[in-house]
Structures are given as C-alpha cells and as structure tokens.
Write a protein that holds these residues in place. Structure first.
Motif, PDB file in Angstrom:
ATOM      1  N   SER A 100       0.825  -1.201   0.000  1.00 56.07           N
ATOM      2  CA  SER A 100       0.000   0.000   0.000  1.00 56.07           C
ATOM      3  C   SER A 100       0.864   1.258   0.000  1.00 56.07           C
ATOM      4  O   SER A 100       0.595   2.213  -0.735  1.00 56.07           O
ATOM      5  CB  SER A 100      -0.920  -0.007   1.213  1.00 56.07           C
ATOM      6  N   THR A 156       2.525   1.612  -3.420  1.00 59.15           N
ATOM      7  CA  THR A 156       1.548   2.076  -4.403  1.00 59.15           C
ATOM      8  C   THR A 156       1.281   3.570  -4.231  1.00 59.15           C
ATOM      9  O   THR A 156       1.204   4.311  -5.216  1.00 59.15           O
ATOM     10  CB  THR A 156       0.233   1.290  -4.251  1.00 59.15           C
ATOM     11  N   ALA A 197       2.120   6.373  -7.060  1.00 53.83           N
ATOM     12  CA  ALA A 197       1.033   7.212  -7.573  1.00 53.83           C
ATOM     13  C   ALA A 197       1.343   8.686  -7.351  1.00 53.83           C
ATOM     14  O   ALA A 197       1.068   9.525  -8.223  1.00 53.83           O
ATOM     15  CB  ALA A 197      -0.287   6.837  -6.909  1.00 53.83           C
TER      16      ALA A 197
END
Length: 108
Positions: free
Chosen positions: A68, A71, A75
């Motif tokens: 998480s 990511t 992003a």
C-alpha cells in the motif's frame, strides 16, 4: 478579527482552543491510548504495550502495508511528474484555452 477588544480576542482564542482540544485532540489521544492498551478496565488503560504495532508489521498485514505504501509513493510520483509537465505545457497556450485546460486539469 471581528472582536475589537483585547480581552474579547483572548476569549475568542480561548474558546477556539477549547473546542479544538475537545473535538480534535482529545479523541486522537483516546485512539492513541487505545492502540497501546493491552487492557482497558478503568478510566485509563493498563499494561501499555507496542505489541499491536509489531503484529501489524508482521506477516500478511505487514506485506499489505508495504504494498500500500509503495503504491501510494508511486502514484504520488506519477501525479507529480504529470502535473509538472502539464503546468509547464500550459504556459505556451493562449489565455482563453489555458483557463479551460486549467479547469480540466483540476477535475478528478
């Protein structure tokens, strides 16, 4: 400020600080204490421990947390790169089309 007297200003700041403490700081403190508590039988928790945090960083939950975070970092970097490119590209457009594209870039 809308309060003209010095004592009124101090009173307004005091009320604001009290509201901030009651509705924001106090609930966060209770959540932090609950995350460290092994037992909570009375007013305050007993047997404070970091075991819950250690369990969150081990096994599948630790792997999911790392994925998480990775990511999110990827992003964010992609959004930073594409946003910077778009901002630099907008400088070359005419003012009318720049405003329209500027609005389109801010849409989610």
């Amino acid at each position: 400020m809308l309060v003209w007297s010095k004592s009124g200003r101090w009173g307004a700041w005091g009320v604001a600080a009290l509201l901030l403490a009651v509705f924001y700081v106090l609930p966060l403190g209770v959540i932090a204490l609950a995350s460290l508590a092994d037992q909570w039988n009375g007013v305050l928790p007993s047997h404070l421990t970091f075991r819950h945090y250690a369990e969150a960083l081990e096994g599948d939950s630790g792997t999911q947390l790392r994925v998480s975070l990775l990511t999110g970092v990827m992003a964010s970097l992609l959004a930073l790169a594409s946003g910077s490119w778009a901002a630099l590209a907008l400088r070359r457009f005419a003012p009318a089309s720049r405003r329209l594209l500027d609005v389109l870039f801010f849409l989610p």
